[in-house]
Design a protein around this motif. Structure first.
Motif, PDB file in Angstrom:
ATOM      1  N   HIS A 156       0.822  -1.202   0.000  1.00 54.51           N
ATOM      2  CA  HIS A 156       0.000   0.000   0.000  1.00 54.51           C
ATOM      3  C   HIS A 156       0.861   1.258   0.000  1.00 54.51           C
ATOM      4  CE1 HIS A 156      -3.848   2.028   0.509  1.00 54.51           C
ATOM      5  NE2 HIS A 156      -3.234   2.855   1.331  1.00 54.51           N
ATOM      6  N   THR A 181      -0.128  -0.707 -12.064  1.00 50.09           N
ATOM      7  CA  THR A 181      -1.487  -1.109 -11.698  1.00 50.09           C
ATOM      8  C   THR A 181      -1.530  -2.604 -11.377  1.00 50.09           C
ATOM      9  OG1 THR A 181      -2.597   0.623 -12.974  1.00 50.09           O
ATOM     10  CG2 THR A 181      -3.834  -1.393 -12.585  1.00 50.09           C
ATOM     11  N   THR A 185      -1.737  -0.852  -4.020  1.00 46.99           N
ATOM     12  CA  THR A 185      -2.829   0.112  -3.924  1.00 46.99           C
ATOM     13  C   THR A 185      -2.265   1.414  -3.359  1.00 46.99           C
ATOM     14  OG1 THR A 185      -3.413  -0.680  -1.714  1.00 46.99           O
ATOM     15  CG2 THR A 185      -4.575  -1.676  -3.574  1.00 46.99           C
ATOM     16  N   LEU A 208      -6.656   1.658  -7.107  1.00 43.47           N
ATOM     17  CA  LEU A 208      -7.740   1.169  -6.241  1.00 43.47           C
ATOM     18  C   LEU A 208      -7.678   1.735  -4.836  1.00 43.47           C
ATOM     19  CD1 LEU A 208      -7.874  -2.602  -7.316  1.00 43.47           C
ATOM     20  CD2 LEU A 208      -9.425  -0.786  -8.004  1.00 43.47           C
ATOM     21  N   GLY A 209      -7.339   3.041  -4.750  1.00 44.48           N
ATOM     22  CA  GLY A 209      -7.284   3.694  -3.448  1.00 44.48           C
ATOM     23  C   GLY A 209      -8.259   4.852  -3.387  1.00 44.48           C
ATOM     24  N   GLY A 281      -8.899  -5.189  -4.954  1.00 45.33           N
ATOM     25  CA  GLY A 281      -7.856  -4.735  -4.041  1.00 45.33           C
ATOM     26  C   GLY A 281      -7.784  -5.550  -2.766  1.00 45.33           C
TER      27      GLY A 281
END
Length: 438
Positions: A156, A181, A185, A208-209, A281
């Motif tokens: 992350h 990608t 995330t 995806l955040g 995610g």
């Protein structure tokens, strides 16, 4: 090894009129039972740390105007580091027109402990403001750091910027996003009002955040602490929503609709005959909603078919996938007008939430270009939907941009002297949704 249990619930009106072809369903995915701080369930071999975090802090010249921006960014990063639990792999990157690893500085991730957290806080003092902004270089360095620990699945990033990506062409940033990608995330934050919402949203959407504004620098520390707490709650990575459809049926779109609107349609990867995977995610204890729309072959009254099979799947080290949960979407053709014209309340609600987000973004763009009639119409429509659906948070943000005359009808007047912070806050949070009130 502790990990969440997943459940899939399908909400739809399965009845279609004679000749109708479009089937809509809201898929509610719930994950429960993830023990905070427990060893994660990984999609690759589990060893050592259960999660990795890279914090990317803007240190371009504009971060010194005012000087409180950089001071608060340092404090916020320190707060995030303090929130790391022992054993988590982490690094801090300072970014301007290039990216520099501030800590640990050896091209690999450090392991969080009382000592390394203290060292990282001390290293933050080295950050000074200079140069321009090239976000793609920050993401590239973060990716390289994550790749130094390939066995860690939960990866992350936290990214903070205060300006536009002026030292990098849009195509260059897109190339980086295409490359990273699916690898990690990232939550993105813009501080102040000199950054572009659409630009940062492109980054957060690809990774995806979340994206949000911190209008005042003194709000950064609490926001960073909250983001890191969220990252630490994740217990399983790389979960995908798999949609199987029968012959001659096609998926029109798949959208996440709670807690934010995010179109996943273009993110599909093929997963065998008539099946496709859509990325969701990392997950902790949480619940999200997805709107799945499928076009099926028309059938006579009385016919019934399985329109789609929805599965939550997790990749395994041997290349197989484990099905975590599953639900079915049905289609039944009827000549009962009352049945076929009834819209499922959840489908109607989330369709409205997605429309509201579009109206806000279109209305604010019209306002920027001086088209006040269009801005009034679009923002008025957004007010009406926010009022109808009980989205009080968005309704309050709209009230800072328009004077609401009649919320039920969506009658509004554009306010004079709307602050840039209020306008950007509304645009940034336009995609945030609420669930149907019980």
């Amino acid at each position: 090894m502790s990990h969440p249990s997943f459940a899939v619930d399908i909400f739809q009106n399965e009845y279609l009129a004679d000749g109708a072809r479009e089937v809509n369903a809201i898929v509610t995915v719930s994950a429960t039972g993830a023990a905070p701080g427990a060893q994660a369930r990984l999609s690759v071999g589990a060893a050592g740390a259960d999660a990795a975090v890279v914090i990317m802090v803007d240190c371009s010249g504009s971060m010194d105007y005012p000087a409180t921006k950089l001071r608060n960014a340092r404090s916020a990063t320190a707060a995030a580091i303090d929130t790391l639990r022992d054993g988590v792999a982490f690094a801090v990157v300072a970014g301007n027109h290039e990216a520099r690893e501030i800590y640990p500085g050896n091209g690999i991730l450090a392991t969080a402990s009382e000592l390394t957290r203290q060292e990282a806080r001390q290293a933050l003092r080295k950050i000074t403001a200079s140069g321009g902004t090239a976000i793609g270089s920050w993401l590239t360095l973060a990716d390289q750091l994550f790749l130094s620990r390939p066995e860690i699945a939960i990866r992350h990033g936290i990214l903070l910027t205060d300006g536009k990506n002026e030292h990098e062409k849009p195509a260059a940033l897109q190339k980086v996003l295409d490359r990273v990608t699916g690898r990690f995330t990232a939550d993105c934050r813009g501080v102040g009002t000199n950054w572009e919402v659409s630009e940062l949203r492109k980054v957060s959407s690809a990774l995806l955040g979340s994206v949000d504004i911190v209008a005042e620098p003194d709000g950064l520390a609490e926001d960073f602490r909250s983001m890191m707490t969220g990252a630490m709650s994740k217990a399983v990575a790389d979960v995908a929503l798999r949609v199987w459809t029968p012959a001659n049926a096609v998926v029109k779109y798949v959208k996440q609709v709670t807690p934010d609107v995010e179109d996943l349609t273009g993110r599909r990867t093929e997963a065998g005959p008539r099946a496709g995977d859509y990325p969701t995610g990392s997950w902790g204890d949480e619940s999200r909603d997805y709107h799945v729309c499928v076009e099926v072959p028309a059938a006579p009254v009385g016919n019934e078919m399985l329109a789609a099979r929805i599965s939550l799947v997790l990749p395994q080290p041997d290349g197989s996938t484990e099905v975590l949960s599953q639900g079915l979407v049905r289609a039944v053709w009827t000549d009962d007008l009352a049945s076929s014209t009834r819209i499922n309340s959840r489908v109607a609600h989330f369709t409205g939430q997605a429309e509201m987000a579009s109206y806000i973004q279109e209305g604010l763009e019209a306002h920027r270009t001086g088209d006040l009639d269009q801005a009034t119409a679009k923002l008025g429509a957004a007010v009406r939907i926010a009022h109808q659906t009980g989205n009080d948070g968005t309704f309050k943000l709209l009230q800072k941009v328009v004077d609401v005359v009649d919320p039920k009808e969506g009658t509004v007047r554009i306010r004079k002297n709307v602050s840039e912070a209020d306008s950007m806050t509304l645009e940034t949070r336009s995609t945030k949704t609420v669930r149907v009130k019980k």
